[in-house]
Design a protein around this motif. Structure first.
Motif, PDB file in Angstrom:
ATOM      1  N   ILE A   1     -51.615  10.301  -5.088  1.00 42.43           N
ATOM      2  CA  ILE A   1     -50.429  11.046  -5.521  1.00 42.43           C
ATOM      3  C   ILE A   1     -49.251  10.789  -4.585  1.00 42.43           C
ATOM      4  O   ILE A   1     -48.090  10.785  -5.007  1.00 42.43           O
ATOM      5  CB  ILE A   1     -50.729  12.565  -5.638  1.00 42.43           C
ATOM      6  CG1 ILE A   1     -49.557  13.330  -6.272  1.00 42.43           C
ATOM      7  CG2 ILE A   1     -51.062  13.180  -4.289  1.00 42.43           C
ATOM      8  CD1 ILE A   1     -49.489  13.262  -7.755  1.00 42.43           C
ATOM      9  N   THR A   2     -49.528  10.525  -3.300  1.00 43.71           N
ATOM     10  CA  THR A   2     -48.436  10.256  -2.353  1.00 43.71           C
ATOM     11  C   THR A   2     -47.722   8.964  -2.732  1.00 43.71           C
ATOM     12  O   THR A   2     -46.479   8.903  -2.734  1.00 43.71           O
ATOM     13  CB  THR A   2     -48.964  10.181  -0.907  1.00 43.71           C
ATOM     14  OG1 THR A   2     -49.615  11.422  -0.587  1.00 43.71           O
ATOM     15  CG2 THR A   2     -47.829   9.961   0.078  1.00 43.71           C
ATOM     16  N   GLN A   3     -48.480   7.932  -3.062  1.00 44.92           N
ATOM     17  CA  GLN A   3     -47.849   6.675  -3.476  1.00 44.92           C
ATOM     18  C   GLN A   3     -47.078   6.868  -4.784  1.00 44.92           C
ATOM     19  O   GLN A   3     -45.964   6.349  -4.940  1.00 44.92           O
ATOM     20  CB  GLN A   3     -48.896   5.565  -3.649  1.00 44.92           C
ATOM     21  CG  GLN A   3     -48.275   4.182  -3.903  1.00 44.92           C
ATOM     22  CD  GLN A   3     -47.440   3.686  -2.729  1.00 44.92           C
ATOM     23  OE1 GLN A   3     -47.926   3.534  -1.610  1.00 44.92           O
ATOM     24  NE2 GLN A   3     -46.147   3.448  -2.974  1.00 44.92           N
ATOM     25  N   GLU A   4     -47.637   7.654  -5.698  1.00 46.12           N
ATOM     26  CA  GLU A   4     -46.937   7.946  -6.966  1.00 46.12           C
ATOM     27  C   GLU A   4     -45.602   8.626  -6.706  1.00 46.12           C
ATOM     28  O   GLU A   4     -44.597   8.330  -7.345  1.00 46.12           O
ATOM     29  CB  GLU A   4     -47.810   8.835  -7.864  1.00 46.12           C
ATOM     30  CG  GLU A   4     -48.944   8.103  -8.542  1.00 46.12           C
ATOM     31  CD  GLU A   4     -49.892   9.052  -9.277  1.00 46.12           C
ATOM     32  OE1 GLU A   4     -49.499  10.221  -9.537  1.00 46.12           O
ATOM     33  OE2 GLU A   4     -51.025   8.625  -9.582  1.00 46.12           O
ATOM     34  N   MET A   5     -45.587   9.572  -5.739  1.00 51.89           N
ATOM     35  CA  MET A   5     -44.347  10.288  -5.423  1.00 51.89           C
ATOM     36  C   MET A   5     -43.296   9.355  -4.838  1.00 51.89           C
ATOM     37  O   MET A   5     -42.120   9.425  -5.210  1.00 51.89           O
ATOM     38  CB  MET A   5     -44.637  11.422  -4.440  1.00 51.89           C
ATOM     39  CG  MET A   5     -43.376  12.097  -3.931  1.00 51.89           C
ATOM     40  SD  MET A   5     -43.437  12.690  -2.245  1.00 51.89           S
ATOM     41  CE  MET A   5     -44.063  11.307  -1.346  1.00 51.89           C
ATOM     42  N   ILE A   6     -43.714   8.475  -3.936  1.00 55.20           N
ATOM     43  CA  ILE A   6     -42.760   7.529  -3.342  1.00 55.20           C
ATOM     44  C   ILE A   6     -42.153   6.653  -4.441  1.00 55.20           C
ATOM     45  O   ILE A   6     -40.929   6.450  -4.491  1.00 55.20           O
ATOM     46  CB  ILE A   6     -43.446   6.667  -2.270  1.00 55.20           C
ATOM     47  CG1 ILE A   6     -43.837   7.533  -1.068  1.00 55.20           C
ATOM     48  CG2 ILE A   6     -42.540   5.528  -1.814  1.00 55.20           C
ATOM     49  CD1 ILE A   6     -44.762   6.839  -0.068  1.00 55.20           C
ATOM     50  N   ASP A   7     -42.997   6.159  -5.342  1.00 57.65           N
ATOM     51  CA  ASP A   7     -42.519   5.311  -6.442  1.00 57.65           C
ATOM     52  C   ASP A   7     -41.597   6.095  -7.376  1.00 57.65           C
ATOM     53  O   ASP A   7     -40.602   5.557  -7.878  1.00 57.65           O
ATOM     54  CB  ASP A   7     -43.707   4.727  -7.217  1.00 57.65           C
ATOM     55  CG  ASP A   7     -44.558   3.792  -6.357  1.00 57.65           C
ATOM     56  OD1 ASP A   7     -44.054   3.326  -5.307  1.00 57.65           O
ATOM     57  OD2 ASP A   7     -45.726   3.535  -6.721  1.00 57.65           O
TER      58      ASP A   7
END
Length: 355
Positions: free
Chosen positions: A305-311
């Motif tokens: 979810i952290t990578q999804e948020m950055i994207d």
């Protein structure tokens, strides 16, 4: 000549030496890069209230010298032989944890933040017995699993606060389906976390109401951040006018406060998510049961979810509101964090000031 002899692993930093919490220049040795590790030069590090808590030993478990900082952004300088996801020159982030068991149900699901053997980025005990040291430092070595790709056109200084403040509100908003356009969101507290909750709410197409005890936040909430509504939470008439009007509330306030006045603002079956840490929660059962409401808690988020948020932030051009400071100003900045005198996140310019 080994890398430690060549000084390659020597790390410059600012550290707290005792519970006064005062930070000063310090040096220590980082571990060498192993086959699964990424080494990054830290360019920026966000300043979080956690940095205040642990530099000042407020939980009684601080290990000195303590190097805080878990909102880390930087550039890859070295990768281990097994590393697949990163190469030298990539922009990367590191958040609130740097290790986990990698085999429990949570790790297998990309929810490493919930792993019982998770290791915090600073003041944690890593699996080799060493004490972790955070981002107020020149470089860090991390297993590639706990690094995040930052798109090259997204500013590193803006990326840093996403790694704690951003993900702390984004993860529960996604988990509880707070991304439904047309619905209504209440945000309690307008600090580092709260202002990101407003930005995400707007990006999701929600109608956002900001609750604050301070009238001075009104102008910013409405005009700078684009909230539809601003309410002084101590004004009973303003609060009463919003009874049963909100689908969601995200509560970022860490100071002690009453919960019932806010719970009564939720619609039937509305969701209240707490991400702050007040000393206790008191709620009338009727507010929960009769309204069929849900009260949930949350911390940061797993790697997925952290990578999804950055994207998501890169795609939607969402940037935290930051004040960039040299590391020499960190003690004054931490005092201002305590006084809530910041709009809305300090970011240390490690690259240009840590010499």
């Amino acid at each position: 000549m080994s890398s430690s002899e060549s000084g390659e692993n020597e790390c410059m930093c600012w550290a707290a030496k005792d519970p006064s919490g005062l930070l000063s220049p310090h040096k220590f040795t980082r571990r060498s890069v192993t086959s699964d590790d990424v080494s990054l030069t830290i360019t920026h590090c966000g300043v979080c209230y956690a940095d205040v808590i642990w530099t000042r030993n407020q939980h009684g478990d601080s290990k000195y010298p303590l190097v805080p900082g878990h909102e880390i952004a930087g550039i890859v300088t070295k990768v281990g032989s097994n590393v697949q996801r990163f190469k030298v020159g990539d922009h990367v982030g590191v958040g609130t944890y740097v290790n986990s068991c990698r085999e429990c149900e949570y790790c297998n699901d990309g929810q490493e933040v919930n792993c019982a053997k998770g290791v915090f980025t600073f003041n944690g005990i890593d699996h080799d017995g060493s004490v972790t040291k955070g981002g107020y430092s020149s470089h860090i070595v991390v297993h590639e699993r706990y690094c995040y790709k930052i798109p090259v056109d997204y500013p590193l200084e803006s990326a840093a606060p996403l790694l704690c403040a951003g993900i702390t509100v984004f993860a529960p908003m996604m988990r509880h389906n707070m991304n439904q356009p047309g619905k209504s969101l209440g945000v309690i507290g307008l600090g580092g976390l709260g202002h990101m909750a407003v930005k995400f709410g707007k990006a999701f197409g929600l109608s956002v109401t900001v609750f604050s005890t301070s009238i001075s936040k009104k102008e910013e909430a409405l005009n700078l951040l684009g909230a539809e509504n601003f309410v002084i939470s101590s004004d009973h008439d303003q609060m009463k006018a919003l009874a049963k009007s909100l689908d969601f509330i995200i509560d970022t306030a860490s100071g002690d406060h009453a919960f019932d006045p806010y719970m009564s603002l939720l619609k039937i079956a509305g969701t209240y998510v707490l991400v702050g840490f007040p000393s206790e929660i008191k709620i009338s059962p009727a507010n929960l049961n009769l309204g069929m409401r849900m009260l949930a808690g949350s911390v940061t988020g797993g790697t997925k979810i952290t990578q999804e948020m950055i994207d998501f932030c890169a795609a939607n051009k969402i940037y935290p509101n930051i004040e960039v400071i040299p590391i020499q100003n960190i003690n004054e900045a931490l005092e201002r964090v305590v006084k809530k005198d910041i709009k809305y996140r300090f970011v240390i310019d490690i690259k240009n000031s840590l010499k």
